[in-house]
Design a protein around this motif. Structure first.
Motif, mmCIF file in Angstrom:
data_model
loop_
_atom_site.group_PDB
_atom_site.id
_atom_site.type_symbol
_atom_site.label_atom_id
_atom_site.label_comp_id
_atom_site.label_asym_id
_atom_site.label_seq_id
_atom_site.Cartn_x
_atom_site.Cartn_y
_atom_site.Cartn_z
ATOM 1 N N HIS A 75 0.846 -1.239 0.022
ATOM 2 C CA HIS A 75 -0.024 0.156 -0.018
ATOM 3 C C HIS A 75 0.872 1.267 0.011
ATOM 4 N N ALA A 76 1.502 1.547 -1.324
ATOM 5 C CA ALA A 76 2.414 2.749 -1.246
ATOM 6 C C ALA A 76 2.118 3.432 -2.352
ATOM 7 N N VAL A 77 2.921 4.678 -2.332
ATOM 8 C CA VAL A 77 3.036 5.822 -3.370
ATOM 9 C C VAL A 77 4.351 6.130 -3.520
ATOM 10 N N GLY A 78 4.951 6.066 -4.550
ATOM 11 C CA GLY A 78 6.297 6.397 -5.092
ATOM 12 C C GLY A 78 6.331 7.859 -5.348
ATOM 13 N N VAL A 79 7.093 8.556 -4.819
ATOM 14 C CA VAL A 79 7.280 10.187 -5.269
ATOM 15 C C VAL A 79 8.837 10.568 -5.810
ATOM 16 N N GLU A 80 8.812 11.208 -6.666
ATOM 17 C CA GLU A 80 10.414 11.551 -7.115
ATOM 18 C C GLU A 80 10.221 13.111 -7.230
ATOM 19 N N PHE A 81 11.521 13.765 -7.063
ATOM 20 C CA PHE A 81 11.850 15.140 -6.857
ATOM 21 C C PHE A 81 12.891 15.661 -7.739
ATOM 22 N N ASP A 82 12.827 16.760 -8.403
ATOM 23 C CA ASP A 82 13.865 17.245 -9.205
ATOM 24 C C ASP A 82 15.239 17.440 -8.618
ATOM 25 N N LYS A 83 16.373 17.830 -8.851
ATOM 26 C CA LYS A 83 17.522 18.011 -8.221
ATOM 27 C C LYS A 83 17.437 19.077 -7.085
ATOM 28 N N ALA A 84 16.922 20.089 -7.578
ATOM 29 C CA ALA A 84 16.778 21.380 -6.445
ATOM 30 C C ALA A 84 15.946 20.948 -5.373
ATOM 31 N N ASP A 85 14.878 20.217 -5.557
ATOM 32 C CA ASP A 85 13.976 19.720 -4.292
ATOM 33 C C ASP A 85 14.651 18.392 -3.781
ATOM 34 N N ALA A 86 15.581 17.669 -4.400
ATOM 35 C CA ALA A 86 16.172 16.641 -3.888
ATOM 36 C C ALA A 86 17.316 16.998 -2.966
ATOM 37 N N THR A 87 17.887 18.201 -3.160
ATOM 38 C CA THR A 87 18.937 18.745 -2.258
ATOM 39 C C THR A 87 18.387 19.294 -1.084
ATOM 40 N N THR A 88 16.907 19.933 -1.216
ATOM 41 C CA THR A 88 16.227 20.491 -0.011
ATOM 42 C C THR A 88 15.911 19.287 0.921
ATOM 43 N N LEU A 89 15.332 18.217 0.094
ATOM 44 C CA LEU A 89 15.191 17.050 0.941
ATOM 45 C C LEU A 89 16.448 16.416 1.894
ATOM 46 N N LYS A 90 17.476 16.374 1.184
ATOM 47 C CA LYS A 90 18.568 15.942 1.771
ATOM 48 C C LYS A 90 19.187 16.812 2.906
ATOM 49 N N GLU A 91 19.169 18.035 2.731
ATOM 50 C CA GLU A 91 19.451 19.199 3.689
ATOM 51 C C GLU A 91 18.571 18.823 5.096
ATOM 52 N N VAL A 92 17.184 18.949 4.813
ATOM 53 C CA VAL A 92 16.100 19.049 5.765
ATOM 54 C C VAL A 92 16.365 17.603 6.361
ATOM 55 N N THR A 93 16.383 16.465 5.855
ATOM 56 C CA THR A 93 16.191 15.437 6.709
ATOM 57 C C THR A 93 17.561 14.945 7.187
ATOM 58 N N SER A 94 18.687 15.330 6.687
ATOM 59 C CA SER A 94 20.225 15.299 7.309
ATOM 60 C C SER A 94 19.988 15.927 8.795
ATOM 61 N N LYS A 95 19.366 16.860 8.879
ATOM 62 C CA LYS A 95 19.106 17.596 10.183
ATOM 63 C C LYS A 95 18.062 17.405 11.079
ATOM 64 N N ALA A 96 17.344 16.345 10.780
ATOM 65 C CA ALA A 96 16.044 15.860 11.213
ATOM 66 C C ALA A 96 16.239 14.461 11.684
ATOM 67 N N ILE A 97 17.318 14.076 11.771
ATOM 68 C CA ILE A 97 17.443 12.601 12.218
ATOM 69 C C ILE A 97 17.010 12.368 13.643
ATOM 70 N N ASN A 98 16.049 11.312 13.945
ATOM 71 C CA ASN A 98 15.313 11.175 15.148
ATOM 72 C C ASN A 98 14.453 11.758 15.593
ATOM 73 N N GLU A 99 14.058 13.086 14.430
ATOM 74 C CA GLU A 99 12.864 13.779 14.808
ATOM 75 C C GLU A 99 11.674 13.346 14.091
ATOM 76 N N GLU A 100 10.591 13.841 14.298
ATOM 77 C CA GLU A 100 9.253 13.674 13.486
ATOM 78 C C GLU A 100 9.341 14.840 12.546
ATOM 79 N N LEU A 101 9.102 14.382 11.126
ATOM 80 C CA LEU A 101 9.098 15.517 9.892
ATOM 81 C C LEU A 101 7.633 15.170 9.602
ATOM 82 N N ALA A 102 6.829 16.243 9.344
ATOM 83 C CA ALA A 102 5.677 16.201 8.781
ATOM 84 C C ALA A 102 5.582 17.024 7.421
ATOM 85 N N LEU A 103 4.913 16.344 6.463
ATOM 86 C CA LEU A 103 4.620 16.734 5.065
ATOM 87 C C LEU A 103 3.124 17.561 5.024
ATOM 88 N N LEU A 104 3.250 18.609 4.712
ATOM 89 C CA LEU A 104 1.792 19.237 4.674
ATOM 90 C C LEU A 104 1.713 19.552 3.268
#
Length: 168
Positions: free
Chosen positions: A96-125
């Motif tokens: 029961h899944a949905v695959g999501v892909e991002f362009d290079k700029a947004d991939a960089t944003t995801l990498k930066e945000v998730t790298s700083k959010a280890i062990n924290e709960e992250l919400a997608l609005l």
């Protein structure tokens, strides 16, 4: 509790990273997807029960409901916005899944945000409401991930909201 399973299982960041490293992009890095933008925010607290907060539109800290209006989230300020370039509902059989892909700029944003959010709960609005929230165990470095859901109807709903392409 269907609502909590949707909110908690929607992004299985640590267990459901899809390591593909590729996307069907055109020369501008986009595939023409009409997916809506997703805002990234850290969750500071949650409370189960009816939520009547209006959609969160300001970038500062605030309160938001999940899509069903059954969980209230207190959220930190916006950490950025990412827009999927491709969304698909064609997951492995039984998933029961949905695959999501991002362009290079947004991939960089995801990498930066998730790298700083280890062990924290992250919400997608999505449109000011929490589409999903999960604890980040590993950074998303490929610009691709899978939303995991507790049942097919929740996955179908999220896929429709995100403008998924037809399944194969």
């Amino acid at each position: 509790m269907r609502t909590q399973s949707f909110a908690r299982l929607a992004v299985l960041v640590s267990a459901a990273l899809m390591v593909t490293g590729c996307a069907a992009d055109d020369a501008d890095g986009h595939d023409g997807s009409t997916a809506p933008p997703l805002q990234l925010r850290l969750v500071t607290s949650t409370e189960a029960g009816a939520c009547t907060a209006p959609p969160l539109t300001a970038d500062g800290p605030g309160t938001a409901c999940d899509l069903e209006g059954t969980t209230t989230y207190e959220l930190a300020e916006s950490l950025g916005v990412v827009t999927p370039t491709a969304v698909t509902r064609d997951a492995p059989a039984g998933a029961h899944a949905v695959g999501v892909e991002f362009d290079k700029a947004d991939a960089t944003t995801l990498k930066e945000v998730t790298s700083k959010a280890i062990n924290e709960e992250l919400a997608l609005l999505l449109n000011g409401k929490v589409l999903s929230a999960a604890t980040v165990h590993d950074p998303i470095t490929t610009g691709t991930f899978i939303f995991g859901f507790g049942n097919a109807s929740d996955a179908d709903r999220a896929a429709a909201l995100l403008g998924a392409s037809s399944t194969s």
